[in-house]
Design a protein around this motif. Structure first.
Motif, PDB file in Angstrom:
ATOM      1  N   ARG A  71     -36.613 -42.109 -17.715  1.00  0.00           N
ATOM      2  CA  ARG A  71     -37.682 -43.026 -17.300  1.00  0.00           C
ATOM      3  C   ARG A  71     -38.971 -42.455 -17.883  1.00  0.00           C
ATOM      4  O   ARG A  71     -39.312 -41.311 -17.611  1.00  0.00           O
ATOM      5  N   TYR A  72     -39.689 -43.251 -18.670  1.00  0.00           N
ATOM      6  CA  TYR A  72     -40.797 -42.713 -19.469  1.00  0.00           C
ATOM      7  C   TYR A  72     -42.099 -43.479 -19.279  1.00  0.00           C
ATOM      8  O   TYR A  72     -42.096 -44.628 -18.857  1.00  0.00           O
ATOM      9  N   TRP A  73     -43.167 -42.854 -19.744  1.00  0.00           N
ATOM     10  CA  TRP A  73     -44.463 -43.502 -19.892  1.00  0.00           C
ATOM     11  C   TRP A  73     -44.604 -43.967 -21.337  1.00  0.00           C
ATOM     12  O   TRP A  73     -45.631 -43.807 -21.975  1.00  0.00           O
ATOM     13  N   ALA A  74     -43.520 -44.505 -21.858  1.00  0.00           N
ATOM     14  CA  ALA A  74     -43.488 -44.997 -23.232  1.00  0.00           C
ATOM     15  C   ALA A  74     -42.471 -46.120 -23.307  1.00  0.00           C
ATOM     16  O   ALA A  74     -41.502 -46.138 -22.546  1.00  0.00           O
ATOM     17  N   GLU A  75     -42.710 -47.057 -24.218  1.00  0.00           N
ATOM     18  CA  GLU A  75     -41.741 -48.110 -24.499  1.00  0.00           C
ATOM     19  C   GLU A  75     -40.911 -47.659 -25.682  1.00  0.00           C
ATOM     20  O   GLU A  75     -41.461 -47.182 -26.680  1.00  0.00           O
ATOM     21  N   ILE A  76     -39.605 -47.791 -25.566  1.00  0.00           N
ATOM     22  CA  ILE A  76     -38.713 -47.339 -26.627  1.00  0.00           C
ATOM     23  C   ILE A  76     -37.849 -48.513 -27.061  1.00  0.00           C
ATOM     24  O   ILE A  76     -37.245 -49.192 -26.226  1.00  0.00           O
ATOM     25  N   SER A  77     -37.811 -48.753 -28.364  1.00  0.00           N
ATOM     26  CA  SER A  77     -36.944 -49.816 -28.875  1.00  0.00           C
ATOM     27  C   SER A  77     -35.960 -49.220 -29.879  1.00  0.00           C
ATOM     28  O   SER A  77     -36.296 -48.330 -30.650  1.00  0.00           O
ATOM     29  N   ASP A  78     -34.736 -49.704 -29.804  1.00  0.00           N
ATOM     30  CA  ASP A  78     -33.661 -49.255 -30.690  1.00  0.00           C
ATOM     31  C   ASP A  78     -33.086 -50.459 -31.417  1.00  0.00           C
ATOM     32  O   ASP A  78     -32.726 -51.454 -30.781  1.00  0.00           O
ATOM     33  N   THR A  79     -32.976 -50.362 -32.734  1.00  0.00           N
ATOM     34  CA  THR A  79     -32.330 -51.395 -33.537  1.00  0.00           C
ATOM     35  C   THR A  79     -31.016 -50.824 -34.040  1.00  0.00           C
ATOM     36  O   THR A  79     -31.004 -49.812 -34.743  1.00  0.00           O
ATOM     37  N   ILE A  80     -29.939 -51.477 -33.680  1.00  0.00           N
ATOM     38  CA  ILE A  80     -28.608 -50.962 -33.995  1.00  0.00           C
ATOM     39  C   ILE A  80     -28.235 -51.275 -35.444  1.00  0.00           C
ATOM     40  O   ILE A  80     -28.343 -52.410 -35.897  1.00  0.00           O
ATOM     41  N   ILE A  81     -27.784 -50.229 -36.133  1.00  0.00           N
ATOM     42  CA  ILE A  81     -27.297 -50.353 -37.507  1.00  0.00           C
ATOM     43  C   ILE A  81     -25.778 -50.527 -37.501  1.00  0.00           C
ATOM     44  O   ILE A  81     -25.225 -51.348 -38.217  1.00  0.00           O
ATOM     45  N   SER A  82     -25.099 -49.719 -36.686  1.00  0.00           N
ATOM     46  CA  SER A  82     -23.635 -49.810 -36.577  1.00  0.00           C
ATOM     47  C   SER A  82     -23.207 -49.420 -35.169  1.00  0.00           C
ATOM     48  O   SER A  82     -23.956 -48.755 -34.445  1.00  0.00           O
ATOM     49  N   GLY A  83     -22.004 -49.843 -34.790  1.00  0.00           N
ATOM     50  CA  GLY A  83     -21.466 -49.485 -33.487  1.00  0.00           C
ATOM     51  C   GLY A  83     -21.927 -50.419 -32.384  1.00  0.00           C
ATOM     52  O   GLY A  83     -22.431 -51.512 -32.640  1.00  0.00           O
ATOM     53  N   THR A  84     -21.751 -49.961 -31.133  1.00  0.00           N
ATOM     54  CA  THR A  84     -22.156 -50.762 -29.975  1.00  0.00           C
ATOM     55  C   THR A  84     -22.898 -49.896 -28.969  1.00  0.00           C
ATOM     56  O   THR A  84     -22.649 -48.701 -28.843  1.00  0.00           O
ATOM     57  N   PHE A  85     -23.793 -50.553 -28.269  1.00  0.00           N
ATOM     58  CA  PHE A  85     -24.600 -49.909 -27.240  1.00  0.00           C
ATOM     59  C   PHE A  85     -24.484 -50.772 -25.991  1.00  0.00           C
ATOM     60  O   PHE A  85     -24.687 -51.979 -26.054  1.00  0.00           O
ATOM     61  N   ARG A  86     -24.133 -50.145 -24.886  1.00  0.00           N
ATOM     62  CA  ARG A  86     -24.040 -50.876 -23.627  1.00  0.00           C
ATOM     63  C   ARG A  86     -25.071 -50.332 -22.660  1.00  0.00           C
ATOM     64  O   ARG A  86     -25.259 -49.116 -22.561  1.00  0.00           O
ATOM     65  N   GLN A  87     -25.727 -51.247 -21.954  1.00  0.00           N
ATOM     66  CA  GLN A  87     -26.811 -50.864 -21.044  1.00  0.00           C
ATOM     67  C   GLN A  87     -26.614 -51.570 -19.703  1.00  0.00           C
ATOM     68  O   GLN A  87     -26.321 -52.762 -19.647  1.00  0.00           O
ATOM     69  N   TRP A  88     -26.797 -50.808 -18.637  1.00  0.00           N
ATOM     70  CA  TRP A  88     -26.739 -51.343 -17.274  1.00  0.00           C
ATOM     71  C   TRP A  88     -28.089 -51.057 -16.645  1.00  0.00           C
ATOM     72  O   TRP A  88     -28.439 -49.902 -16.397  1.00  0.00           O
ATOM     73  N   LYS A  89     -28.874 -52.105 -16.424  1.00  0.00           N
ATOM     74  CA  LYS A  89     -30.225 -51.947 -15.901  1.00  0.00           C
ATOM     75  C   LYS A  89     -30.229 -51.725 -14.395  1.00  0.00           C
ATOM     76  O   LYS A  89     -29.441 -52.338 -13.677  1.00  0.00           O
ATOM     77  N   GLU A  90     -31.125 -50.862 -13.981  1.00  0.00           N
ATOM     78  CA  GLU A  90     -31.310 -50.591 -12.560  1.00  0.00           C
ATOM     79  C   GLU A  90     -31.606 -51.900 -11.828  1.00  0.00           C
ATOM     80  O   GLU A  90     -32.362 -52.740 -12.317  1.00  0.00           O
ATOM     81  N   GLY A  91     -30.999 -52.065 -10.654  1.00  0.00           N
ATOM     82  CA  GLY A  91     -31.230 -53.270  -9.865  1.00  0.00           C
ATOM     83  C   GLY A  91     -30.301 -54.417 -10.187  1.00  0.00           C
ATOM     84  O   GLY A  91     -30.405 -55.490  -9.587  1.00  0.00           O
TER      85      GLY A  91
END
Length: 176
Positions: A71-91
């Motif tokens: 958890r940060y005081w920054a915004e982070i963006s990721d652009t996927i080149i290959s593979g998969t990313f799974r995210q489960w947001k709080e709440g």
């Protein structure tokens, strides 16, 4: 560039960033893949640019890995080149899977569960108070793996990025 061989795509990204932002991308001799252990997951990063308010890096993993996003005081963006990313947001009670070409935004103050499949590689951009990200990024390295060589590599490349930014700023301001 999504769906391409990640090494080829990364080489293109570095070339294009150097063209667009001369003096802000580390030279080849300072580019180094460094392990990152954080939030229970393990990946690898190659820092391209660092300042107090921004960073750009290449990131990914050769093995399946998962854990806490931080958890940060920054915004982070990721652009996927290959593979998969799974995210489960709080709440929430459901996860979302992202694929090559997708960009995931991790908002300021947000926490998620993250999971990368083996062979997931991405370009990451952070914007905000970047030092706020370092405690999380280095905590597992210091307190869990106790991999002080990785700690040294990480701090060294961040300092090199900061010095490059200071030099570019002073040169553009006419001091050199």
């Amino acid at each position: 560039m999504s769906g391409q061989d990640h090494d080829h795509a990364f080489a293109k990204v570095v070339v294009e960033l150097r063209k667009a932002y001369p003096g802000h991308i580390l030279p080849d001799e300072d580019l180094q893949w460094v392990f990152v252990n954080a939030g229970g997951w393990m990946g690898s990063m190659c820092l391209l640019h660092a300042s107090l308010t921004e960073y750009v890096l290449l990131f990914g993993t050769a093995v399946d890995t998962s854990g806490h996003s931080g958890r940060y005081w920054a915004e982070i963006s990721d652009t996927i080149i290959s593979g998969t990313f799974r995210q489960w947001k709080e709440g929430t009670t459901k996860s979302e899977t992202f694929y090559p070409g997708d960009t995931i935004v991790h908002a300021v103050g947000e926490a998620t569960s993250v999971e990368w499949s083996a062979g997931t590689w991405m370009v990451e951009y952070g914007r905000g108070f970047i030092p706020s990200t370092l405690g999380f990024a280095l905590a597992d390295t210091v307190f869990s793996t106790q991999d002080f060589l990785t700690l040294f590599y990480t701090v060294r490349v961040y300092i090199k990025g900061m010095l490059l930014e200071a030099n570019t700023f002073l040169t553009e301001a006419g001091f050199f």
